[in-house]
Design a protein around this motif. Sequence first.
Motif, short mmCIF file in Angstrom:
data_model
loop_
_atom_site.label_atom_id
_atom_site.label_comp_id
_atom_site.label_asym_id
_atom_site.label_seq_id
_atom_site.Cartn_x
_atom_site.Cartn_y
_atom_site.Cartn_z
N PRO A 416 -57.40 -34.96 89.71
CA PRO A 416 -58.32 -35.38 88.48
C PRO A 416 -58.20 -34.78 87.30
CG PRO A 416 -59.71 -34.47 90.17
CD PRO A 416 -58.33 -34.40 90.70
N ARG A 417 -58.03 -35.64 86.23
CA ARG A 417 -57.83 -34.88 84.81
C ARG A 417 -58.99 -35.59 84.05
NH1 ARG A 417 -52.87 -34.41 87.24
NH2 ARG A 417 -51.48 -32.49 86.60
N THR A 418 -60.08 -34.91 83.41
CA THR A 418 -60.93 -35.23 82.61
C THR A 418 -60.38 -35.53 81.15
OG1 THR A 418 -61.93 -33.22 82.19
CG2 THR A 418 -62.98 -34.55 83.97
N PHE A 419 -59.49 -34.85 80.96
CA PHE A 419 -58.70 -34.88 79.63
C PHE A 419 -57.42 -34.53 79.81
CE2 PHE A 419 -56.77 -33.11 75.88
CZ PHE A 419 -57.40 -33.71 74.89
N ARG A 420 -56.49 -35.77 79.30
CA ARG A 420 -54.92 -35.67 79.27
C ARG A 420 -54.52 -35.28 77.85
NH1 ARG A 420 -53.11 -37.73 84.26
NH2 ARG A 420 -50.93 -37.83 83.18
N ALA A 421 -53.47 -34.30 77.93
CA ALA A 421 -52.89 -34.19 76.59
C ALA A 421 -52.04 -35.24 76.12
CB ALA A 421 -52.17 -32.97 76.70
N PRO A 422 -52.47 -35.93 75.00
CA PRO A 422 -51.57 -37.22 74.51
C PRO A 422 -50.10 -36.83 74.37
CG PRO A 422 -52.83 -36.45 72.81
CD PRO A 422 -53.21 -35.50 73.85
N PHE A 423 -49.27 -37.84 74.69
CA PHE A 423 -47.79 -37.80 74.40
C PHE A 423 -46.96 -36.69 75.19
CE2 PHE A 423 -50.12 -38.96 70.30
CZ PHE A 423 -49.83 -40.35 70.36
N ALA A 424 -47.65 -36.26 76.20
CA ALA A 424 -47.07 -35.38 77.10
C ALA A 424 -45.61 -36.13 77.77
CB ALA A 424 -47.81 -34.76 78.16
N PRO A 425 -44.52 -35.37 77.82
CA PRO A 425 -44.17 -33.84 77.71
C PRO A 425 -44.05 -33.51 76.28
CG PRO A 425 -42.41 -35.01 78.49
CD PRO A 425 -43.29 -36.12 78.41
N VAL A 426 -44.13 -34.33 75.33
CA VAL A 426 -43.62 -33.87 74.01
C VAL A 426 -44.46 -32.81 73.52
CG1 VAL A 426 -43.38 -34.81 71.68
CG2 VAL A 426 -42.68 -36.13 73.58
N THR A 427 -45.91 -33.22 73.52
CA THR A 427 -46.79 -32.10 72.79
C THR A 427 -46.93 -30.79 73.75
OG1 THR A 427 -48.56 -33.25 74.20
CG2 THR A 427 -48.52 -33.75 71.70
N PRO A 428 -46.78 -30.60 74.96
CA PRO A 428 -46.55 -29.37 75.41
C PRO A 428 -45.26 -28.73 75.28
CG PRO A 428 -47.33 -30.68 77.15
CD PRO A 428 -47.26 -31.77 76.14
N ILE A 429 -44.26 -29.72 75.22
CA ILE A 429 -42.93 -28.80 74.87
C ILE A 429 -43.11 -28.37 73.22
CG2 ILE A 429 -40.53 -29.42 74.21
CD1 ILE A 429 -40.39 -31.18 76.57
N LEU A 430 -43.50 -29.13 72.36
CA LEU A 430 -43.74 -28.79 70.86
C LEU A 430 -44.64 -27.38 71.05
CD1 LEU A 430 -44.24 -32.02 69.12
CD2 LEU A 430 -42.16 -30.39 68.94
N GLY A 431 -45.68 -27.52 71.88
CA GLY A 431 -46.46 -26.25 71.78
C GLY A 431 -45.62 -24.95 72.15
N VAL A 432 -44.98 -25.15 73.09
CA VAL A 432 -43.96 -23.81 73.55
C VAL A 432 -42.99 -23.59 72.34
CG1 VAL A 432 -42.25 -23.11 75.17
CG2 VAL A 432 -43.98 -24.31 76.08
#
Length: 489
Positions: A416-432
């Motif tokens: 269960p995820r109470t918050f989901r990073a939007p536009f994943a996997p793009v946003t985590p990849i951009l974060g890296v």
Amino acid sequence: MEDSHASARTTGLGAQLLRRKPVDDIVTDSGRGEGGALRRTLGLRQLTMISVGATLGTGIFVVLGEAVPLAGPAVALAFVFAGITALLSALSYAELAGMIPVAGSSYSYAYATLGELVAWICGWCLILEYGVSVAAVAVGWGQYVNELLRLTLGVALPDALSAPPGDGGVVNLPAAVVVVLAMVALLGGAKESARVNSAMVLIKTVTLVLFCALAFAAVRDGNFSPFLPLGLGGVSAAGAKVFFSYIGFDAASTAGAEARAPQRDLPRAIMLSLGVVTVLYCLVSLAAVGAMHWTRFAGTEAALSKVLGGHAGSVLLSVGAVVAVASVVLAVLYGQTRVLFAMSRDGLVPKLFSRVNPRTGVPSANTVIVAGFIAVLAAVVPLGDLADATSIGTLFAFALVNVAVLVLRRTRPDLPRTFRAPFAPVTPILGVASCGWMMASLAAPTWIAFGGWMLVGLVVYFAYGRRHSALAHRCATQVTEDNDSPVVS
């Protein structure tokens, strides 16, 4: 989860280093220490204040003097650029904090996704980020105290008592004092120290708002023209410089075991704190360059005081800076103790660090030991390039959090995820990618200091952590039970 246990029970060295602690076990163990458990007393407001307190500090009081000459009046865009870069990692932190609400922050997230060795490295980076940065900030606190004493009483502490040996002194007494004061506040309990932190955050926020009001009243239109005198390249360079003013927004994630409603409040606190800090940074930078021409910022350490000018303005900013830095010391020292608590609970550092005081509900021995070490470090050691290494350690931890989101989206989509990073996997990849770009921009001495710290960490892990790992013992017990089970034909 069964796959994680199965892989962890493998006896090979490679499998041992990559063994993962199941998310369900991490959550179950959260807050449990030697002799008791941490108390869930913190709400959304306190959690947000912890992150704002850890972030909104020396950066805005000193960074303008370095950033404005790079970007000109467009320095506000640099803060926006840096804020967006921080946001990419903040989105991942928010998702994981709501899903794995524990005390270890990115250390615990890495343990669930990337294995024990990577988790150790992440925790070791956090020790560097929090511990050395507290010492560095405490050193700066002494300078602000001296400035305030000079402005109000016409006196100042002698160099022998306000600078370490390498900087012409004997001991930096104010630096040690502010760490001890933070320690005393933390020993009173999480709820009590959160109240102290909230009061200091309010004072420094009001100080910056008053600065904006006074500076905007003195704005001259000509100071904004040309708006991009050094082009977008200057804005990018200034963005890399001011990014480090955002370090600390993740502090709320270290309070996962002491939050009353962690799944709901941790993601909100992380995003709220980042929003508050970004708005303040942009307003302060716009007011500053509007009231004083950007070419006058070069070589200015106390840029905000110079913008206001006059005795009253300087006193106002000095008071704000003293409170701001003390708040950072308190919030970051809190985060340091909670990361060590999580690592101790997992057996990777001695159990003493997870021993909870039954009366106050805080890891007292942990707090005293960490504060004592940091106080001595701040008092007698010129930090130099080692302080800069906190930045690279932070960015490395941020990158791992983004990777952890990608891994858990693939391996545990059922959680269960109470918050989901939007536009994943793009946003985590951009974060890296953004973290990697920031790391690449750091100077060679920083990389050398960071490499030395990592080598020490690996020695400690192989000499102590790997042999005392609670997960290793749990897996070994499981293997023994499996071998002792009767074989059914």
